[in-house]
Write an enzyme that holds these catalytic residues in place. Structure first.
Site, PDB file in Angstrom:
ATOM      1  N   PHE A  35       2.340   8.529  -1.055  1.00  6.18           N
ATOM      2  CA  PHE A  35       1.603   7.281  -0.927  1.00  6.18           C
ATOM      3  C   PHE A  35       0.125   7.492  -1.210  1.00  6.18           C
ATOM      4  CE2 PHE A  35       5.034   6.611   2.465  1.00  6.18           C
ATOM      5  CZ  PHE A  35       5.925   6.155   1.502  1.00  6.18           C
ATOM      6  N   TRP A  82       0.827  -1.199   0.000  1.00  5.79           N
ATOM      7  CA  TRP A  82       0.000   0.000   0.000  1.00  5.79           C
ATOM      8  C   TRP A  82       0.866   1.256   0.000  1.00  5.79           C
ATOM      9  CZ3 TRP A  82      -0.212   4.100   3.403  1.00  5.79           C
ATOM     10  CH2 TRP A  82      -1.300   4.968   3.282  1.00  5.79           C
ATOM     11  N   HIS A  83       2.027   1.175   0.650  1.00  4.31           N
ATOM     12  CA  HIS A  83       2.877   2.350   0.784  1.00  4.31           C
ATOM     13  C   HIS A  83       3.554   2.751  -0.518  1.00  4.31           C
ATOM     14  CE1 HIS A  83       2.424   1.583   5.105  1.00  4.31           C
ATOM     15  NE2 HIS A  83       2.795   2.838   5.271  1.00  4.31           N
ATOM     16  N   GLY A  84       3.744   1.828  -1.431  1.00  3.42           N
ATOM     17  CA  GLY A  84       4.391   2.237  -2.672  1.00  3.42           C
ATOM     18  C   GLY A  84       4.746   1.079  -3.570  1.00  3.42           C
TER      19      GLY A  84
END
Length: 477
Positions: free
Chosen positions: A477, A325-327
């Site tokens: 993000f 989800w962060h990248g």
């Protein structure tokens, strides 16, 4: 528009004044002002992406209405999947398209074949991961009949685009924030003062702690081959406080500003670096995201109720997906997997709920055992942050390999005593304010001379030690 920019310091008082001049009995007009202001705030970066927010709002609002009148289970499930596919589809395209293309090309190259696929020059919309999850919470909760769908499209638009938390959270649940757009908001002086106090502390975290730590973290991470193991450890230490000051500072500002407008947002950080084990850390770090994954992914997968294999599977899924989800980078996936490995022993031994009380509750100082636990938890978290910060997995392993050498016990080449002193001051305030919603909340209970002296000190420190302006980390993000 950054919270720590001149534009925002002009924007906020104007919106605040107009908002309360409208009057708290004119809810629709206030919601309209919030929506217009939020679209202006977001469009300050790139007006083209406003259409994404508008389209997502229209889709999920419409699906919410359809879910209310549709009784057939299969059709209701189809509507839910339409919402999921549209929202995750946009997120996947803008955030992960090039990652999947590059990974596919690398896979074919590894097996001796050449695959020619062009990547696209895609600009990542700011905050897309945050407002996507926020709108998804609405459709999922309506589908599960935990929430009545709203008939007020303007209120729904305001909920999706609410500017204080639009681009970096907290990720609000529809069950908490949306009903507040239907209610009359009262201006409460004490609540507004408390909000300003939290904004002040959030700005201090950002411009003094995070931005100064960023200078040294970037210097060391960008040239790790030039430094000893002790300096590399210090670089990871600075990044740990950069990301904490940056992200929790944003959350404090967002929550504080929301209070100025009569809204209550959920807490997003609860002094995570005072955690005594990794399970406690994840109950205190980015709370809105971790609880989102818990409620909408982990529990539907079976949570911890199944056998050992299911517990292991679900734990890895939740942490790896959280990392992704962060990248769009393998470093985030490794970071998530590493945290899963940290967490598993506690889960399998049923010790993941041991430390649920406040550390050193009712005491000024922690015990030796608690100090050891906090230091150990911070250290393994710091190791994981190396993967989060590194450009790629190879660089992360090289960084750690160079750090864990005999030079780890040498004197660091870089030792900025001013920043270390500011960090000591910061952590002391956090420690003595750890029982509050935010660190300086308890200052309000002190006598007026002490209270105002402390606020003036913070302002002086911000003017004297403001670091080079950095964009908030979680904007990417």
């Amino acid at each position: 528009m950054l919270f720590n920019s001149l534009e925002f310091f002009i924007f906020l008082p104007i919106v605040f004044t107009l908002y309360w001049l409208i009057g708290n009995k004119r809810i629709q007009q206030q919601n309209l002002l919030i929506t217009v202001s939020s679209y202006l705030f977001y469009g300050w970066w790139d007006w083209r992406f406003l259409f994404l927010i508008l389209f997502s709002s229209i889709v999920d609002y419409t699906i919410g209405q359809k879910l209310k009148i549709t009784k057939h289970p299969a059709r209701r499930k189809l509507l839910l999947w339409v919402s999921i596919c549209v929202n995750i589809g946009f997120l996947g395209f803008f955030k992960y398209f090039n990652f999947f293309v590059d990974s596919l090309i690398d896979s074919f190259t590894f097996f001796g074949s050449e695959l020619k696929i062009n990547t696209l020059n895609i600009i990542l919309p700011v905050g897309i991961s945050f407002y996507t999850f926020q709108t998804l919470s609405y459709t999922i909760d309506v589908y599960n009949k935990k929430l009545e769908p709203t008939k007020n499209f303007l209120a729904f638009m305001a909920f999706v685009s609410f500017f204080p938390q639009l681009v970096a959270g907290p990720i609000e649940r529809a069950t908490n924030l949306l009903p507040q757009f239907h209610k009359q908001r009262e201006f409460v002086y004490s609540k507004s003062v408390d909000g300003l106090r939290q904004v002040l502390w959030g700005l201090f975290k950002k411009v003094v702690i995070a931005d100064n730590c960023a200078t040294y973290a970037n210097m060391i991470f960008n040239n790790p081959e030039d430094y000893s193991g002790s300096t590399l450890l210090l670089g990871a230490f600075f990044f740990a406080f950069q990301i904490y000051g940056d992200f929790s500072g944003y959350s404090d500002i967002a929550i504080g500003i929301s209070r100025l407008f009569g809204f209550n947002l959920k807490r997003n950080f609860a002094f995570p670096y005072f955690s005594r084990d990794i399970a406690e850390f994840w109950r205190r770090w980015h709370i809105s995201l971790s609880t989102w994954f818990r409620d909408y992914l982990y529990i539907p997968l079976g949570g911890s109720k199944g056998g050992t294999k299911m517990k292991i599977r679900n734990t890895f899924i939740i942490f790896v997906v959280s990392g992704f989800w962060h990248g769009a980078n393998w470093t985030f996936i490794v970071w998530g997997a590493l945290n899963a490995l940290y967490f598993l022993p506690l889960l399998l031994l049923n010790k993941n709920r041991v430390n649920t009380n406040l550390v050193a509750e009712g005491k000024y100082f922690p015990s030796l055992k608690e100090i050891f636990q906090m230091m150990t938890t911070f250290f393994i978290t710091l190791i994981a942050w190396v993967f989060f910060r590194a450009d790629n997995v190879t660089n992360a392993f090289m960084y750690l390999n160079d750090m864990f050498t005999l030079s780890l016990f040498s004197k660091p080449e870089i030792l900025p005593f001013t920043i270390l002193g500011l960090l000591s001051f910061f952590m002391a305030i956090e420690w003595f304010g750890r029982s509050g919603e935010f660190a300086i909340q308890k200052i309000d209970f002190m006598n007026k001379p002490i209270r105002w002296s402390f606020y003036i000190l913070l302002i002086i420190l911000m003017f004297s030690f403001t670091g080079e302006q950095q964009e908030f980390i979680y904007f990417q993000f």
